[in-house]
Enzyme design. Structure first.
Site, PDB file in Angstrom:
ATOM      1  N   ASN A 207      40.178  22.564  33.883  1.00 31.69           N
ATOM      2  CA  ASN A 207      39.976  23.220  32.578  1.00 31.69           C
ATOM      3  C   ASN A 207      41.302  23.248  31.821  1.00 31.69           C
ATOM      4  OD1 ASN A 207      41.431  25.800  33.294  1.00 31.69           O
ATOM      5  ND2 ASN A 207      39.858  25.789  34.871  1.00 31.69           N
ATOM      6  N   ASP A 276      34.349  27.787  38.445  1.00 34.20           N
ATOM      7  CA  ASP A 276      33.122  28.471  38.883  1.00 34.20           C
ATOM      8  C   ASP A 276      32.244  27.526  39.698  1.00 34.20           C
ATOM      9  OD1 ASP A 276      33.592  30.995  37.759  1.00 34.20           O
ATOM     10  OD2 ASP A 276      33.080  30.232  35.768  1.00 34.20           O
ATOM     11  N   LYS A 286      36.911   6.166  46.502  1.00 36.15           N
ATOM     12  CA  LYS A 286      36.751   6.166  45.045  1.00 36.15           C
ATOM     13  C   LYS A 286      35.325   5.742  44.671  1.00 36.15           C
ATOM     14  CE  LYS A 286      38.612   4.130  40.928  1.00 36.15           C
ATOM     15  NZ  LYS A 286      39.226   2.917  40.406  1.00 36.15           N
ATOM     16  N   PHE A 320      41.112  38.753  34.038  1.00 33.05           N
ATOM     17  CA  PHE A 320      41.258  38.215  32.685  1.00 33.05           C
ATOM     18  C   PHE A 320      39.907  37.688  32.239  1.00 33.05           C
ATOM     19  CE2 PHE A 320      45.489  37.617  30.706  1.00 33.05           C
ATOM     20  CZ  PHE A 320      46.200  38.451  31.555  1.00 33.05           C
ATOM     21  N   LYS A 334      32.327  42.427  32.608  1.00 33.81           N
ATOM     22  CA  LYS A 334      33.027  41.889  33.792  1.00 33.81           C
ATOM     23  C   LYS A 334      33.816  42.983  34.514  1.00 33.81           C
ATOM     24  CE  LYS A 334      33.309  37.229  32.066  1.00 33.81           C
ATOM     25  NZ  LYS A 334      34.089  36.202  31.403  1.00 33.81           N
ATOM     26  N   LYS A 338      32.742  43.381  38.375  1.00 33.98           N
ATOM     27  CA  LYS A 338      33.686  42.988  39.433  1.00 33.98           C
ATOM     28  C   LYS A 338      34.471  44.187  39.976  1.00 33.98           C
ATOM     29  CE  LYS A 338      34.053  38.242  37.678  1.00 33.98           C
ATOM     30  NZ  LYS A 338      34.823  37.010  37.675  1.00 33.98           N
TER      31      LYS A 338
HETATM   32  N1  CTP Z   1      37.664  34.492  38.709  1.00 35.81           N
HETATM   33  C1  CTP Z   1      37.784  34.462  40.091  1.00 35.81           C
HETATM   34  N2  CTP Z   1      37.083  33.540  40.838  1.00 35.81           N
HETATM   35  C2  CTP Z   1      36.219  32.691  40.240  1.00 35.81           C
HETATM   36  C3  CTP Z   1      36.078  32.735  38.820  1.00 35.81           C
HETATM   37  C4  CTP Z   1      36.815  33.646  38.100  1.00 35.81           C
HETATM   38  O1  CTP Z   1      38.558  35.241  40.648  1.00 35.81           O
HETATM   39  N3  CTP Z   1      35.558  31.818  40.970  1.00 35.81           N
HETATM   40  C5  CTP Z   1      38.434  35.493  37.954  1.00 35.81           C
HETATM   41  C6  CTP Z   1      39.380  34.935  36.933  1.00 35.81           C
HETATM   42  O2  CTP Z   1      40.665  34.740  37.487  1.00 35.81           O
HETATM   43  C7  CTP Z   1      39.402  36.007  35.860  1.00 35.81           C
HETATM   44  C8  CTP Z   1      38.053  36.646  35.950  1.00 35.81           C
HETATM   45  O3  CTP Z   1      37.515  36.264  37.222  1.00 35.81           O
HETATM   46  O4  CTP Z   1      40.355  37.000  36.141  1.00 35.81           O
HETATM   47  C9  CTP Z   1      37.071  36.281  34.856  1.00 35.81           C
HETATM   48  O5  CTP Z   1      36.704  34.983  34.980  1.00 35.81           O
HETATM   49  P1  CTP Z   1      35.560  34.291  34.071  1.00 35.81           P
HETATM   50  O6  CTP Z   1      35.448  32.894  34.528  1.00 35.81           O
HETATM   51  O7  CTP Z   1      35.806  34.534  32.643  1.00 35.81           O
HETATM   52  O8  CTP Z   1      34.343  35.178  34.420  1.00 35.81           O
HETATM   53  P2  CTP Z   1      33.006  34.837  35.038  1.00 35.81           P
HETATM   54  O9  CTP Z   1      32.627  36.080  35.772  1.00 35.81           O
HETATM   55  O10 CTP Z   1      33.110  33.588  35.803  1.00 35.81           O
HETATM   56  O11 CTP Z   1      32.058  34.702  33.789  1.00 35.81           O
HETATM   57  P3  CTP Z   1      31.678  33.469  32.802  1.00 35.81           P
HETATM   58  O12 CTP Z   1      32.371  32.240  33.348  1.00 35.81           O
HETATM   59  O13 CTP Z   1      30.244  33.425  32.898  1.00 35.81           O
HETATM   60  O14 CTP Z   1      32.196  33.877  31.464  1.00 35.81           O
END
Ligand code: CTP
Length: 387
Positions: A207, A276, A286, A320, A334, A338
């Site tokens: 990303n 995610d 490859k 974050f 969130k 969490k």
């Molecule tokens: N985070 C994490 N582990 C993951 C994904 C995210 O610890 N597998 C943490 C990130 O470091 C950040 C927070 O979760 O501090 C929010 O991540 P975000 O990707 O915005 O939230 P999601 O709950 O995944 O929601 P969405 O992607 O649906 O917005």
């Protein structure tokens, strides 16, 4: 953050003295008023004229001048911060032992405030027990020491001894001049960067995260006295050598490292943009092109949610949330989901490379902040540690 700050730059005689000209220039451009003292040996490498021209301010090279008879006392009192860069083994030894036998060493002895030293020398001179003892002594007196960088040294050896880049030194100076050591005794775990999930040996999913916010937090917390561990995936810029940094490229590696190091941390701040999803079957060879290709993705573990589900007593958990719509509502959701103490919401539409626009949200408070990522880092640290 350096506007009108009074900095006394002490330059000693090492090959990296030329980098002090760049440092003087950066500090001056950032608005600081920089006066310079060159030791006798420094003048073998650089001249007083270099610094006078770059800073537009006085430069001294000798004690007991008629126009500045007690410069060591006056200049030490004038400075908001004295910076010695590069600092040779010799000046560290003198400062650690209170020896005052020239203008710079006398000025250091006359200084009532913490001094910033950026040592640079041959690897064996730095590793020498005598130098290491002096470094420890100076730290115990409350002075700031920036570890030398590793790499190829002018003397032909490879190892630790290089003067860190002037930009890195200027950044540390800026934090030190705008904060105190209010985080001494705190342990902080910070994650940063963009995950890389392999598709095959050539390709991966990632990303746009640069890791700058996490790096700014780690650097700010370090100079405020915290014991910092940075666990990072891909970041745009290498962390400074003085930061204890652990690389963890994938979500699973980061999960492992976070859980391995989480005990005893006063706070964990997850700025990492953790994937995610990851490819279900990363290929060891490859992938050759043929027709269309679909990639099956499976969920990764949510590190922050796992931390929140098994929260350690007294540990502050900070997440974050980068959002492109409904910033506060999504972030608050969130925070609850969490089980976090704080969530830092940042608006993807407004934030840029070095600037950011954040909302630090807890159950019962909300603080908005806009500015540089370094200033935002300080605001986050102030808020979560209530200093
Ligand atoms: N985070 C994490 N582990 C993951 C994904 C995210 O610890 N597998 C943490 C990130 O470091 C950040 C927070 O979760 O501090 C929010 O991540 P975000 O990707 O915005 O939230 P999601 O709950 O995944 O929601 P969405 O992607 O649906 O917005």
């Amino acid at each position: 953050m350096l506007k009108d700050k009074k900095i006394l730059l002490g330059v000693t005689g090492g090959i990296s003295a030329y980098k002090a000209i760049d440092l003087a220039s950066r500090l001056t451009k950032a608005g600081a008023v920089v006066r310079t003292i060159l030791t006798k040996n420094a003048q073998e490498f650089v001249t007083a004229l270099n610094f006078a021209a770059i800073t537009g301010n006085p430069v001294l090279t000798k004690e007991f001048q008629l126009n500045e008879p007690i410069a060591h006392v006056e200049w030490a009192g004038w400075a908001d911060l004295i910076v010695v860069a590069p600092a040779t083994g010799n000046i560290l030894a003198k400062a650690a032992n209170g020896i005052a036998d020239d203008l710079l060493s006398s000025t250091l002895l006359a200084s009532p405030k913490p001094i910033f030293f950026a040592p640079a020398m041959n690897i064996f001179m730095y590793a020498n027990k005598a130098t290491q003892n002096n470094v420890e002594t100076l730290k115990s007196y409350g002075h700031y020491l920036m570890e030398p960088a590793s790499g190829m040294l002018a003397c032909g050896y490879e190892g630790k001894g290089r003067l860190p880049e002037p930009a890195e030194i200027a950044q540390a100076i800026s934090i030190i001049l705008n904060s105190t050591r209010d985080l001494v005794g705190k342990k902080l775990l910070i994650t940063a960067g963009a995950s890389r999930e392999s598709i095959d040996p050539m390709r991966f999913i990632t990303n746009h995260s640069t890791g700058k916010m996490g790096l700014a937090l780690a650097i700010a917390a370090y100079w405020r006295g915290a014991e910092v561990t940075l666990i990072h995936s891909w970041i745009d810029q290498s962390p400074p050598e003085y930061i204890n940094a652990i690389k963890a490229l994938t979500a699973q590696e980061m999960h492992n490292e976070v859980f391995r190091t989480r005990k005893d941390q006063d706070a964990i701040i997850m700025t990492a943009a953790v994937a995610d999803y990851r490819p279900a079957q990363p290929q060891s060879d490859k992938i050759k092109k043929s027709g269309d290709l679909s990639l099956e993705l499976v969920r990764t573990k949510d590190i922050l949610a796992d931390l929140g589900n098994d929260k350690l007593e007294g540990q502050i958990l900070v997440g974050f949330a980068a959002e492109s719509e409904n910033l506060n509502e999504n972030a608050k959701a969130k925070l609850h989901k969490k089980n976090l103490d704080y969530i830092v919401a940042n608006d993807l539409a407004v934030s840029g490379m070095n600037e950011t626009n954040i909302n630090i949200i807890s159950q019962d408070s909300q603080i908005e902040f806009a500015g540089s990522k370094l200033a935002a880092a300080n605001q986050i640290l102030d808020t979560i540690f209530k200093v």
